[in-house]
Structures are given as structure tokens and as C-alpha cells.
Write a protein that holds these residues in place. Structure first.
Motif, mmCIF file in Angstrom:
data_model
loop_
_atom_site.group_PDB
_atom_site.id
_atom_site.type_symbol
_atom_site.label_atom_id
_atom_site.label_comp_id
_atom_site.label_asym_id
_atom_site.label_seq_id
_atom_site.Cartn_x
_atom_site.Cartn_y
_atom_site.Cartn_z
ATOM 1 N N GLY A 26 3.076 4.275 -5.078
ATOM 2 C CA GLY A 26 3.909 3.079 -5.131
ATOM 3 C C GLY A 26 4.670 2.995 -6.431
ATOM 4 O O GLY A 26 5.080 4.003 -7.016
ATOM 5 N N LEU A 96 7.873 14.109 -2.675
ATOM 6 C CA LEU A 96 7.574 12.714 -2.358
ATOM 7 C C LEU A 96 7.054 12.603 -0.934
ATOM 8 O O LEU A 96 7.583 13.245 -0.017
ATOM 9 C CB LEU A 96 8.820 11.842 -2.515
ATOM 10 N N LYS A 98 4.977 9.591 1.926
ATOM 11 C CA LYS A 98 4.891 8.168 2.246
ATOM 12 C C LYS A 98 3.671 7.924 3.121
ATOM 13 O O LYS A 98 3.315 8.765 3.950
ATOM 14 C CB LYS A 98 6.152 7.710 2.989
ATOM 15 N N SER A 99 3.039 6.775 2.921
ATOM 16 C CA SER A 99 1.899 6.411 3.756
ATOM 17 C C SER A 99 2.047 4.990 4.272
ATOM 18 O O SER A 99 2.519 4.105 3.557
ATOM 19 C CB SER A 99 0.584 6.528 2.966
ATOM 20 N N GLU A 100 1.643 4.818 5.517
ATOM 21 C CA GLU A 100 1.640 3.496 6.147
ATOM 22 C C GLU A 100 0.301 3.208 6.813
ATOM 23 O O GLU A 100 0.176 2.256 7.557
ATOM 24 C CB GLU A 100 2.761 3.397 7.189
ATOM 25 N N VAL A 115 -0.713 10.725 5.057
ATOM 26 C CA VAL A 115 0.547 10.900 4.337
ATOM 27 C C VAL A 115 1.574 11.636 5.186
ATOM 28 O O VAL A 115 1.285 12.709 5.739
ATOM 29 C CB VAL A 115 0.324 11.671 3.020
ATOM 30 N N ASP A 116 2.761 11.054 5.287
ATOM 31 C CA ASP A 116 3.902 11.764 5.852
ATOM 32 C C ASP A 116 4.513 12.598 4.734
ATOM 33 O O ASP A 116 4.898 12.059 3.687
ATOM 34 C CB ASP A 116 4.943 10.777 6.387
ATOM 35 N N PRO A 182 4.147 0.092 3.775
ATOM 36 C CA PRO A 182 4.559 1.445 3.375
ATOM 37 C C PRO A 182 4.525 1.628 1.862
ATOM 38 O O PRO A 182 4.954 0.753 1.109
ATOM 39 C CB PRO A 182 5.993 1.554 3.915
ATOM 40 N N VAL A 183 3.985 2.766 1.448
ATOM 41 C CA VAL A 183 3.890 3.054 0.016
ATOM 42 C C VAL A 183 4.329 4.496 -0.227
ATOM 43 O O VAL A 183 3.940 5.415 0.510
ATOM 44 C CB VAL A 183 2.449 2.817 -0.506
ATOM 45 N N ALA A 184 5.188 4.688 -1.218
ATOM 46 C CA ALA A 184 5.630 6.030 -1.587
ATOM 47 C C ALA A 184 4.573 6.688 -2.465
ATOM 48 O O ALA A 184 3.900 6.024 -3.260
ATOM 49 C CB ALA A 184 6.965 5.969 -2.319
ATOM 50 N N GLU A 186 4.061 10.103 -5.023
ATOM 51 C CA GLU A 186 4.675 11.230 -5.716
ATOM 52 C C GLU A 186 3.610 12.277 -6.012
ATOM 53 O O GLU A 186 2.560 11.956 -6.573
ATOM 54 C CB GLU A 186 5.329 10.774 -7.023
#
Length: 202
Positions: A26, A96, A98-100, A115-116, A182-184, A186
Motif C-alpha cells: 500500500g 508491482l 495487487k491484492s484484493e 497477489v495478482d 485493493p492494495v498495491a 511492491e
């Protein structure tokens, strides 16, 4: 595929994995700490990682191979070859994701972020498995797919790779998957955990 233990060590020796470290979840520490409302004992952020390939404890893998080949491929022969292959792997550059969703892991003992990841990460992971397959073939194994799925050291549970980051203990053994905002995420460059334990590093 299971992830390595939080410390990366067991009484039998260090676990070897190819992984990418989590650099940020995030916007910063507060976004990660917010996940604490879903789990017990949130892991320290500096230890978070995504496992690309679980090699396991080398001595145990050597024993698995020796048993599979009925002693024809001894650990003295196979372990240096495995170490050499690992150290020559190309590095996957940071990316990078992303997860939801939070999902149960480890038979329900842990919770992790599903994680996508970009396609190149899936391609790199497929390259690792293909390379492992070729390596095992060179080491004299047959029915390699069966060996990969049955070797306790390698720790596979399914031929399908699901990118995930373990973040903490489950509150109960029956926690369901949970949707989250949704959270990014790294990630840094790929690395070999416990690289110093490889025979070629001694």
C-alpha cells in the motif's frame, strides 16, 4: 507450493527458496498494519516475501533424489549440481502486484494476500519449474512430474502456482477467504534465500 518458514530455518538445516522480497504494501506502514484486524500475530514487514520456487532443505532433497533413483544419484553428486543451477538463474527484476483478497494457507494455520502479478512473473516461475525439470532429468530421474509432486523436500501441494504473501496467523483453523480493499504491493529483485548455505558458497 508452500512458502518457507518465517525464519527460513529448521532443526534440519536452512530452507532454500527462490523468492522476491516485499518492499512496500500500500502507501506505507499504516496500510500493512491495517491487515492486523484480520489475523493474529501480523508478521514483521521486513520478512515478507513471495516464493517463486521452494527447493527445501538440500540434504532432504538429496535423500529424496537418492531414494527415487534407488541410489544411482547420490547427494554427493546431485547437491553441487543443484547449487550450481540455482546460482546461475537469471534475476527477475522488481515489479508491482495487487491484492484484493486474504486466503488461508498452510492447512489453515496462516493467512496470506493472494497477489495478482504481471505475466512476466508467471513466465519466470514457469521457467524455474521447466529448469528444475531439466535439471532432474540430467540427474537421472524418471517420472519427474511425479517426483516433483511427491518429494517432501520440494513441498509441492498442487501443480498450480498461486502467488501469495503470508502475513500472519489465522484466528481460527477455519478462516474463509476474505475480500479486502485493493492494495498495491511492491516487490524487489528475485533472490535465493539462505544462499550462503549452498555447497558452492562454502
Amino acid at each position: 507450493m508452500t512458502a518457507s518458514s518465517p525464519s527460513g530455518n529448521t532443526p534440519h538445516g536452512p530452507r532454500i527458496t527462490v523468492e522476491v522480497p516485499v518492499l512496500r504494501v500500500g502507501a506505507g506502514a499504516s496500510d500493512y498494519e491495517g491487515l492486523g484486524r484480520y489475523v493474529d500475530s501480523l508478521r514483521k514487514p521486513q520478512g515478507l516475501h513471495l516464493t517463486l520456487l521452494h527447493v527445501g532443505i538440500l540434504d532432504e532433497l538429496g535423500k529424496d533424489i537418492a531414494a527415487w533413483t534407488k541410489g544411482l544419484s547420490s547427494p554427493e553428486k546431485t547437491l553441487p549440481e543443484i547449487a550450481s543451477w540455482l546460482t546461475e538463474l537469471p534475476v527477475l527484476q522488481g515489479f508491482l502486484g495487487k491484492s484484493e483478497k486474504l486466503i488461508p494457507l498452510g492447512g489453515g494455520r496462516l493467512m496470506g494476500l493472494e497477489v495478482d502479478v504481471p505475466q512476466e512473473v508467471h513466465d519466470y516461475q514457469a521457467l524455474l519449474v521447466q529448469g528444475l525439470h531439466t535439471l532432474l532429468d540430467d540427474l537421472g530421474l524418471d517420472n519427474i512430474d511425479d517426483f516433483i509432486l511427491s518429494s517432501p523436500a520440494l513441498g509441492y501441494r498442487s501443480p498450480r502456482w498461486l502467488p501469495h504473501v503470508a502475513v500472519g496467523k489465522s484466528r481460527t483453523r477455519h478462516e474463509p477467504a476474505m475480500e479486502i480493499a485493493p492494495v498495491a504491493i511492491e516487490f524487489g529483485d528475485s533472490r535465493i534465500r539462505n544462499r550462503q548455505a549452498l555447497p558452492s558458497a562454502k
